[in-house]
Write an enzyme that holds these catalytic residues in place. Structure first.
Site, mmCIF file in Angstrom:
data_model
loop_
_atom_site.group_PDB
_atom_site.id
_atom_site.type_symbol
_atom_site.label_atom_id
_atom_site.label_comp_id
_atom_site.label_asym_id
_atom_site.label_seq_id
_atom_site.Cartn_x
_atom_site.Cartn_y
_atom_site.Cartn_z
ATOM 1 N N LYS A 240 -3.166 -33.411 -16.082
ATOM 2 C CA LYS A 240 -4.017 -33.226 -17.261
ATOM 3 C C LYS A 240 -3.283 -32.451 -18.350
ATOM 4 O O LYS A 240 -3.254 -32.858 -19.510
ATOM 5 C CB LYS A 240 -5.301 -32.477 -16.894
ATOM 6 C CG LYS A 240 -6.202 -33.226 -15.937
ATOM 7 C CD LYS A 240 -7.500 -32.476 -15.691
ATOM 8 C CE LYS A 240 -7.309 -31.131 -15.000
ATOM 9 N NZ LYS A 240 -6.745 -31.228 -13.646
ATOM 10 N N THR A 241 -2.693 -31.349 -17.974
ATOM 11 C CA THR A 241 -1.979 -30.540 -18.959
ATOM 12 C C THR A 241 -0.774 -31.311 -19.489
ATOM 13 O O THR A 241 -0.471 -31.284 -20.683
ATOM 14 C CB THR A 241 -1.553 -29.200 -18.326
ATOM 15 O OG1 THR A 241 -2.715 -28.557 -17.802
ATOM 16 C CG2 THR A 241 -0.905 -28.287 -19.350
ATOM 17 N N ASP B 80 -7.574 -27.890 -23.256
ATOM 18 C CA ASP B 80 -7.251 -27.869 -21.822
ATOM 19 C C ASP B 80 -8.281 -26.979 -21.105
ATOM 20 O O ASP B 80 -8.914 -26.139 -21.738
ATOM 21 C CB ASP B 80 -5.836 -27.311 -21.614
ATOM 22 C CG ASP B 80 -5.267 -27.674 -20.241
ATOM 23 O OD1 ASP B 80 -5.935 -28.390 -19.471
ATOM 24 O OD2 ASP B 80 -4.131 -27.244 -19.949
ATOM 25 N N GLU B 81 -8.456 -27.171 -19.810
ATOM 26 C CA GLU B 81 -9.386 -26.359 -18.999
ATOM 27 C C GLU B 81 -10.777 -26.331 -19.633
ATOM 28 O O GLU B 81 -11.422 -25.284 -19.729
ATOM 29 C CB GLU B 81 -8.859 -24.913 -18.847
ATOM 30 C CG GLU B 81 -7.433 -24.791 -18.353
ATOM 31 C CD GLU B 81 -7.284 -24.938 -16.844
ATOM 32 O OE1 GLU B 81 -8.300 -25.189 -16.166
ATOM 33 O OE2 GLU B 81 -6.161 -24.831 -16.355
ATOM 34 N N GLN C 166 -13.054 -27.171 -10.788
ATOM 35 C CA GLN C 166 -12.307 -25.933 -11.000
ATOM 36 C C GLN C 166 -13.004 -24.978 -11.956
ATOM 37 O O GLN C 166 -12.369 -24.096 -12.536
ATOM 38 C CB GLN C 166 -10.902 -26.249 -11.527
ATOM 39 C CG GLN C 166 -10.032 -26.994 -10.542
ATOM 40 C CD GLN C 166 -8.619 -27.161 -11.058
ATOM 41 O OE1 GLN C 166 -7.892 -26.193 -11.243
ATOM 42 N NE2 GLN C 166 -8.220 -28.395 -11.304
ATOM 43 N N ARG D 218 -3.086 -25.061 -5.803
ATOM 44 C CA ARG D 218 -1.883 -24.539 -6.476
ATOM 45 C C ARG D 218 -0.637 -24.836 -5.648
ATOM 46 O O ARG D 218 0.473 -24.765 -6.134
ATOM 47 C CB ARG D 218 -1.947 -23.009 -6.688
ATOM 48 C CG ARG D 218 -3.095 -22.458 -7.506
ATOM 49 C CD ARG D 218 -3.238 -23.092 -8.834
ATOM 50 N NE ARG D 218 -4.236 -24.133 -8.765
ATOM 51 C CZ ARG D 218 -4.335 -25.121 -9.672
ATOM 52 N NH1 ARG D 218 -3.519 -25.192 -10.686
ATOM 53 N NH2 ARG D 218 -5.263 -26.051 -9.542
HETATM 54 P P1 ATP Z 1 -4.508 -28.341 -12.931
HETATM 55 O O1 ATP Z 1 -5.818 -29.007 -12.655
HETATM 56 O O2 ATP Z 1 -4.086 -27.498 -11.791
HETATM 57 O O3 ATP Z 1 -4.455 -27.668 -14.267
HETATM 58 P P2 ATP Z 1 -3.140 -30.578 -14.101
HETATM 59 O O4 ATP Z 1 -4.011 -31.747 -13.900
HETATM 60 O O5 ATP Z 1 -3.126 -29.946 -15.424
HETATM 61 O O6 ATP Z 1 -3.411 -29.535 -12.949
HETATM 62 P P3 ATP Z 1 -0.315 -30.692 -14.428
HETATM 63 O O7 ATP Z 1 -0.049 -29.259 -14.297
HETATM 64 O O8 ATP Z 1 -0.260 -31.311 -15.773
HETATM 65 O O9 ATP Z 1 -1.685 -31.054 -13.708
HETATM 66 O O10 ATP Z 1 0.663 -31.513 -13.487
HETATM 67 C C1 ATP Z 1 0.901 -31.117 -12.141
HETATM 68 C C2 ATP Z 1 2.351 -31.346 -11.786
HETATM 69 O O11 ATP Z 1 2.615 -32.743 -11.694
HETATM 70 C C3 ATP Z 1 3.302 -30.813 -12.823
HETATM 71 O O12 ATP Z 1 4.441 -30.296 -12.176
HETATM 72 C C4 ATP Z 1 3.641 -32.046 -13.633
HETATM 73 O O13 ATP Z 1 4.878 -31.935 -14.275
HETATM 74 C C5 ATP Z 1 3.661 -33.125 -12.581
HETATM 75 N N1 ATP Z 1 3.344 -34.472 -13.105
HETATM 76 C C6 ATP Z 1 2.201 -34.856 -13.690
HETATM 77 N N2 ATP Z 1 2.253 -36.164 -14.017
HETATM 78 C C7 ATP Z 1 3.461 -36.622 -13.636
HETATM 79 C C8 ATP Z 1 4.124 -37.892 -13.697
HETATM 80 N N3 ATP Z 1 3.554 -38.958 -14.218
HETATM 81 N N4 ATP Z 1 5.361 -37.976 -13.194
HETATM 82 C C9 ATP Z 1 5.956 -36.892 -12.656
HETATM 83 N N5 ATP Z 1 5.392 -35.674 -12.562
HETATM 84 C C10 ATP Z 1 4.157 -35.534 -13.051
HETATM 85 MG MG MG Z 2 -3.635 -28.004 -16.066
#
Ligand code: ATP
Ligand code: MG
Length: 729
Positions: A37-38, A223-224, A254, A604
């Site tokens: 997402k981020t 975000d969040e 979350q 995490r």
């Molecule tokens: P959270 O809910 O914990 O905030 P999130 O959904 O924001 O998580 P991110 O932090 O953006 O998730 O991504 C999680 C991990 O996966 C990061 O290390 C990110 O770089 C990696 N990642 C996400 N998408 C891809 C992708 N398409 N290819 C490779 N790595 C990815």
């Molecule tokens: Mg995130």
């Protein structure tokens, strides 16, 4: 097409790419942890810039912390290959502060308005209470502040609040709320919550300002989003209702800030607010092993009304989730420390390791253990245990009892909690001590010239309390009991209780933890150690910060602070009922939020996840009480953990164990043989004690006592084998 744009989209899966390239119109990205997402937000900003759909100044991206904002900006700049200072990538508060600086006059403030921090707020609150002659012991400034803050975050004005009061307490809050806001305006000041409230007013009342900003920020991203509260929601509406280019990302599983008035409905109702919203679901997790994901999913499935999500990963199955039961919190901390040392020996960087806990107080034992072991660590979101204000206050009380000359200790505690002893009076006492050569203690009890009657009385009462405590201290009883008396008789605990805030609750827990540390000390020292020695020991912990940072630092933090982050190796400690879920949440029936917090914690972890709990934990009274393992552990499918089946056989209660060594042997086996437990001691063993140095075991006694003759002292000491800082050589 531009090769750079291809590169940008390269590292994205199809739904991520869909979200990144989505054009105009509202978008909701609702997805589980670690699904990118981020990453989507960062890439989307870069994509909009690269394709020249957006200029940097047209972008507003909201993150939850300043640190997250800095990281996001950095990532975007890396992706687009240039600095983009004109973008607004920041927290809600920072964005509001900027707007208000530019338009303060419209709300009756000047551009130079000051922002009140919580200490300023409390001072003003106190003044408002005093003006109305309200007893600030019963109605504390902090309690007022907490109520008023919650109201502001729900956009409830003083007038609206007044209409709904139902108790005498609330009636007073209503009056103070009005006074407080009027005073703020008069002083050209805003508090932290006003940043948002006043921005909303600015945008609501001034069409031109609203048009201006909503034209400027053509592209808004948050975000969040699950942790936004009502005032933030309203602010976003005002800025985006015209162009509707609002993209929010979040995970309902979350949502962990309802105590700060965050409203999970914001995310659940986004689709109702924007029926035409483009909804994107991300289901591939790139962070964790399948086992970790399955465990997290199984846990959160116990909550009702979750939005269905199917997270999967191709990282691989990975290792089972490790579950460890320890004799008590010391065995737990010792084991975690040993595990961290083992990992580091194997080549893992300390920065890859994190330890999470529910409340800050739980970090104390681990803090000490890591310090002793010389393992570099950082505590995120707060000072280390012995650097916390309330802990320093408590120590200062004890210090003043043993050292009547300690002016620093005296100054620290004389008016903490508030007793009406001001700075001037304190200086008079210190000056008098200097002039006469008396100790500060004696000076404070003497005829200090120039004191007002009120100050004299206040100091007199304070010294009466201290004298009573001093008599107690001179009896050389257990330090824990003395400390307990200090905290009660000084009014320190009462003052915290009266605050009725989450923060005060945390401080009370830290003080309880300090009493536990004292009990531990009492138990370890033969015939009860001296207060001096206890203070010496704690001062060692307090300044053990000269660590090398060659290989990064292990990160210690609460689960709340861990949001959005990831670590290859995660330990979650204190997985016990009452700790986690927290007893307050159990009482309030707010288990689902605790479970979401557990979900945040579990997700995490990238490679290795370890959950630990203790069979007994030191309570406030100093006695160890039995602890029940957290329901969250039971909610994890057994086949995903390494929990051996024999656990279900039950473990004999301490009282029923025939002999100490039998219990200890069972305990070592029970914990998978991993603990550094006391069963391992035999008569004749050479041991090392963290403070007392080298010795030899001369006896084993029932109740888990080892008798050790220390070389340095030439005499025997009886120690609790599983809690004393001793190990075999
Ligand atoms: P959270 O809910 O914990 O905030 P999130 O959904 O924001 O998580 P991110 O932090 O953006 O998730 O991504 C999680 C991990 O996966 C990061 O290390 C990110 O770089 C990696 N990642 C996400 N998408 C891809 C992708 N398409 N290819 C490779 N790595 C990815
Ligand atoms: Mg995130």
């Amino acid at each position: 097409a531009d090769a750079a744009i291809d590169d940008l989209l390269e590292g994205l899966n199809p739904p991520q790419r869909d979200a990144v390239t989505h054009g105009e119109g509202p978008m909701l990205i609702l997805a589980g942890a670690g699904s990118g997402k981020t990453r989507v937000i960062t890439h989307r900003i870069a994509y909009l810039l690269r394709t020249q759909q957006a200029r940097p100044s047209e972008i507003l991206a909201i993150t939850f912390t300043n640190k997250a904002a800095a990281e996001m900006r950095e990532r975007v700049e890396l992706l687009v290959g240039r600095a983009t200072r004109a973008m607004w990538v920041m927290t809600f508060h920072a964005a509001c502060a900027r707007m208000l600086r530019a338009h303060a006059e419209k709300l009756g403030f000047t551009r130079q308005f000051t922002i009140y921090d919580s200490a300023d707020q409390r001072r003003l609150m106190k003044q408002c209470l005093d003006n109305r002659g309200i007893d600030t012991k019963r109605y504390t400034p902090r309690a007022m502040q907490s109520q008023i803050s919650t109201s502001k975050n729900k956009l409830i004005s003083p007038e609206q609040y007044a209409e709904t009061v139902g108790s005498p307490f609330e009636e007073i809050v209503a009056e103070i709320y009005k006074d407080y806001n009027r005073e703020l305006l008069r002083m050209n000041a805003m508090d932290f919550d006003d940043m948002l409230v006043n921005s909303v007013q600015l945008l609501e009342k001034h069409q031109d300002v609203r048009d201006n900003y909503s034209n400027q920020f053509r592209w808004v991203m948050v975000d969040e989003y699950q942790d936004t509260n009502h005032v933030q929601y309203r602010w976003l509406q005002l800025l985006t209702s015209e162009h509707r280019n609002l993209a929010v990302v979040g995970d309902d599983a979350q949502s962990i800030y309802s105590f700060r008035a965050a409203d999970i409905r914001n995310i659940l109702e986004f689709e109702e607010d924007y029926p035409d919203a483009h909804v994107v679901k991300l289901e591939q997790n790139y962070r964790s092993t399948q086992t970790i994901l399955d465990a997290a999913n199984a846990l959160i499935a116990n909550n009702r009304g979750q939005m269905p999500k199917h997270l999967w990963t191709d990282v691989g199955e990975g290792d089972p989730v490790r579950v460890r039961e320890m004799a008590d919190e010391h065995a737990e901390a010792r084991w975690v420390t040993a595990e961290i040392q083992r990992l580091v020996d194997e080549g893992v960087s300390k920065s890859e390791i994190a330890v999470f806990y529910r409340t800050n107080a739980q970090a104390r034992v681990l803090d000490e253990m890591l310090t002793r072991a010389g393992v570099g660590f950082q505590v995120i979101g707060g000072p280390k245990f012995y650097e916390r204000a309330e802990v320093k206050d408590a120590i200062a009380y004890l210090t003043f009892l043993v050292n009547p000359q300690d002016a620093t200790a005296f100054t620290r505690i004389a008016n903490s909690p508030r007793r009406g002893i001001g700075q001037t009076s304190l200086s008079r006492v210190l000056g008098y001590a200097n002039d006469t050569g008396l100790t500060v203690w004696d000076a404070a009890e003497g005829e200090v010239p120039g004191l007002t009657k009120a100050a004299k009385n206040a100091i007199g009462r304070f010294m009466d309390t201290m004298t009573a405590l001093k008599e107690r201290a001179d009896e050389n009883g257990p330090v824990a009991q003395l400390l307990d008396a200090v905290l009660h008789q000084s009014g320190y605990l009462d003052a915290l209780h009266a605050e009725r805030t989450i923060e005060a609750q945390g401080r009370i827990e830290n003080l309880q933890e300090l009493v536990s540390a004292a009990s531990q000390y009492d138990m370890n020292a033969e015939n009860g150690g001296s207060l001096d020695e206890f203070l010496q020991q704690t001062s060692l912990f307090a300044d053990a910060d000269n660590l090398r940072e060659d290989d990064g630092l292990v990160t210690l933090m609460t689960m709340h602070n861990a949001k959005g982050l990831e670590f290859p190796i995660v330990f979650m400690i204190g997985m016990e009922e009452g700790q986690f879920p927290h007893s307050r949440s159990i009482e309030e029936g707010n288990i689902e939020e605790e479970r979401r917090l557990a979900y945040v914690g579990l997700t995490r972890a990238m490679r290795q996840l370890t959950l630990s709990h203790a069979r007994r934990r030191m309570g406030y009274g100093g006695g160890a009480s039995p602890a029940v393992k957290s329901r969250f552990l039971d909610e994890l499918p057994r086949e995903l953990t390494d929990q051996p089946a024999r656990i279900s056989r039950g473990f004999p209660a301490p009282g029923r164990v025939a002999s100490w060594s039998q219990a200890a042997a069972a305990s070592a086996e029970y914990a998978g043989g991993d603990t550094n437990d006391a069963a391992l001691f035999n008569v004749g063993d050479d041991v090392v004690h963290a403070q007392l140095g080298e010795g030899v075991v001369t006896g084993l006694q029932p109740g888990g006592i080892v008798v050790v003759r220390f070389a340095g002292e030439g005499r025997d000491r009886s120690l609790m084998a599983d809690v004393a800082p001793i190990r075999k050589r």
